[in-house]
Design a protein around this motif. Structure first.
Motif, PDB file in Angstrom:
ATOM      1  N   SER A  38      26.840 128.552  50.381  1.00  0.00           N
ATOM      2  CA  SER A  38      27.060 127.949  49.155  1.00  0.00           C
ATOM      3  C   SER A  38      28.356 128.437  48.537  1.00  0.00           C
ATOM      4  CB  SER A  38      25.855 128.104  48.185  1.00  0.00           C
ATOM      5  OG  SER A  38      26.416 127.563  46.730  1.00  0.00           O
ATOM      6  N   THR A  44      23.405 129.175  43.698  1.00  0.00           N
ATOM      7  CA  THR A  44      22.942 130.483  44.520  1.00  0.00           C
ATOM      8  C   THR A  44      21.976 131.055  43.545  1.00  0.00           C
ATOM      9  OG1 THR A  44      24.961 130.370  45.911  1.00  0.00           O
ATOM     10  CG2 THR A  44      23.507 132.391  45.794  1.00  0.00           C
ATOM     11  N   ALA A 129      22.469 126.025  48.580  1.00  0.00           N
ATOM     12  CA  ALA A 129      22.371 127.351  48.307  1.00  0.00           C
ATOM     13  C   ALA A 129      20.964 127.846  48.879  1.00  0.00           C
ATOM     14  CB  ALA A 129      22.396 127.620  46.587  1.00  0.00           C
ATOM     15  N   THR A 131      18.143 131.207  49.627  1.00  0.00           N
ATOM     16  CA  THR A 131      17.468 132.343  49.335  1.00  0.00           C
ATOM     17  C   THR A 131      16.516 132.633  50.490  1.00  0.00           C
ATOM     18  OG1 THR A 131      18.287 132.684  47.054  1.00  0.00           O
ATOM     19  CG2 THR A 131      16.562 134.336  47.722  1.00  0.00           C
TER      20      THR A 131
END
Length: 155
Positions: A38, A44, A129, A131
């Motif tokens: 991203s 993010t 994004a 994680t």
């Protein structure tokens, strides 16, 4: 007569052009090999906040000092809820605002397969994004734990 006066200047110019092109090549191609990269800090941070909330508060087995151990029953309940009430989950995490609306996908996978997946399917072209968090998935009936990776993707 010394006619080698241009050699040092030519060498410096040649090396500087070579190094400039190498730097350009590495800066241009660095993003080609990173899927789901991203360029927006906003989404993010949203993906990171959601993954922290999911792992540490909602699905945690609540063992002191072991916040990355997830309860298997809570995990299956969470993924059945995200697949049946996707809009409610977006509202709960604040992704369905007045001016901006985000979509998300949550996946738990081990080294061989995808264990759980919920949310919308990933778009082919978008600013995504992601994680990832390494977790331990605990089965309450057998007391066995397995290592998995939780991925939260927001776009």
């Amino acid at each position: 007569m010394d006619n080698r006066g241009q050699m040092q200047i030519d060498y410096i110019i040649g090396i500087s052009i070579f190094l400039t092109s190498i730097i350009f090549l590495f800066s241009y191609t660095s993003g080609l090999f990173l899927p789901f990269q991203s360029n927006s800090d906003e989404i993010t941070l949203i993906a990171d906040r959601i993954s922290t909330n999911i792992v540490e508060q909602e699905l945690s087995a609540r063992e002191p000092g072991h916040i990355t151990i997830l309860d298997g029953k809570k995990v299956s309940t969470f993924f059945s809820e995200i697949n049946s009430n996707y809009g409610g989950i977006l509202n709960f995490y604040g992704l369905n605002g007045t001016y901006l609306r985000y979509d998300m996908n949550v996946t738990i996978e081990n080294e061989t397969s995808i264990l759980y997946s919920g949310g919308k399917q990933l778009p082919q072209y978008s600013n995504i994004a992601q994680t990832k968090r390494v977790i331990m998935l605990k089965d309450e009936t057998t007391e066995n734990s397995s290592v998995a990776v939780l991925s939260v993707r927001v776009w």
